[in-house]
Design a protein around this motif. Structure first.
Motif, mmCIF file in Angstrom:
data_model
loop_
_atom_site.group_PDB
_atom_site.id
_atom_site.type_symbol
_atom_site.label_atom_id
_atom_site.label_comp_id
_atom_site.label_asym_id
_atom_site.label_seq_id
_atom_site.Cartn_x
_atom_site.Cartn_y
_atom_site.Cartn_z
ATOM 1 N N TYR A 88 39.717 55.958 -20.476
ATOM 2 C CA TYR A 88 39.521 56.800 -19.308
ATOM 3 C C TYR A 88 39.023 58.159 -19.767
ATOM 4 O O TYR A 88 39.085 58.506 -20.946
ATOM 5 C CB TYR A 88 40.817 56.923 -18.493
ATOM 6 N N GLU A 89 38.502 58.927 -18.813
ATOM 7 C CA GLU A 89 38.034 60.267 -19.153
ATOM 8 C C GLU A 89 38.729 61.301 -18.284
ATOM 9 O O GLU A 89 39.153 61.010 -17.172
ATOM 10 C CB GLU A 89 36.521 60.379 -19.034
ATOM 11 N N THR A 90 38.877 62.486 -18.839
ATOM 12 C CA THR A 90 39.469 63.616 -18.136
ATOM 13 C C THR A 90 38.503 64.792 -18.260
ATOM 14 O O THR A 90 37.575 64.754 -19.078
ATOM 15 C CB THR A 90 40.837 63.988 -18.750
ATOM 16 N N LYS A 92 38.949 67.567 -19.672
ATOM 17 C CA LYS A 92 39.035 68.201 -20.996
ATOM 18 C C LYS A 92 38.549 67.300 -22.121
ATOM 19 O O LYS A 92 38.050 67.772 -23.130
ATOM 20 C CB LYS A 92 40.467 68.645 -21.277
ATOM 21 N N ASN A 96 39.282 58.943 -23.769
ATOM 22 C CA ASN A 96 40.691 58.756 -24.106
ATOM 23 C C ASN A 96 40.936 57.258 -24.211
ATOM 24 O O ASN A 96 40.483 56.495 -23.356
ATOM 25 C CB ASN A 96 41.590 59.333 -23.014
ATOM 26 N N ASP A 125 49.246 60.519 -20.769
ATOM 27 C CA ASP A 125 48.050 61.346 -20.879
ATOM 28 C C ASP A 125 48.499 62.750 -21.240
ATOM 29 O O ASP A 125 49.171 63.420 -20.462
ATOM 30 C CB ASP A 125 47.283 61.366 -19.556
ATOM 31 N N GLN A 127 48.018 66.391 -21.501
ATOM 32 C CA GLN A 127 47.149 67.344 -20.829
ATOM 33 C C GLN A 127 46.731 68.495 -21.750
ATOM 34 O O GLN A 127 45.639 69.011 -21.638
ATOM 35 C CB GLN A 127 47.863 67.925 -19.595
#
Length: 130
Positions: A88-90, A92, A96, A125, A127
């Motif tokens: 997945y991507e965030t 920041k 990931n 996750d 942060q």
């Protein structure tokens, strides 16, 4: 007349040549195999979603995993290690990855399976970089 030394030398040379040819054939036969595994994974339920005090997120989920990995087994395969990973991507971090489940398939008889399970490892996750 040839002596015993010549005869032993000829026999050993012949045996090593046959062994080399058989090894080459075994290597080629394994390289010509083109496996076609089939896997389907589906999230069936989010059990809980928590925000940790330090800002991290943690998820527990239930999944259905069905697979047919029998084509991976050849004469040269003793066991197969499988794992299910989430990507997945965030904002920041663009990429990931986390391992959710893994298992060892000991033989071709066990390579076709269906399981209903929750994630084996914690899905957290982070942060903030530590």
């Amino acid at each position: 007349m040839h002596s015993y030394g010549y005869r032993v030398n000829a026999l050993l040379t012949f045996a090593i040549t046959i062994l080399a040819v058989m090894s080459a054939m075994a290597s080629l036969s394994d390289n010509l195999n083109s496996p076609t595994p089939f896997v389907h994974a589906q999230v069936t339920n989010i059990n809980w979603f928590q925000k940790q005090p330090n800002g991290d997120d943690e998820v527990s989920m239930t999944m259905n995993i069905s697979a047919n990995l029998q084509s991976l087994f050849t004469w040269n395969t003793k066991q197969v290690f499988v794992f299910l990973a989430a990507e997945y991507e965030t904002p920041k971090k663009p990429l990931n990855q986390i391992s959710l489940w893994d298992g060892i398939i000991p033989s071709k008889d066990h390579a076709k399976f269906w399981i209903h399970t929750s994630n084996k490892y914690r899905f957290i996750d982070q942060q903030f970089a530590r």
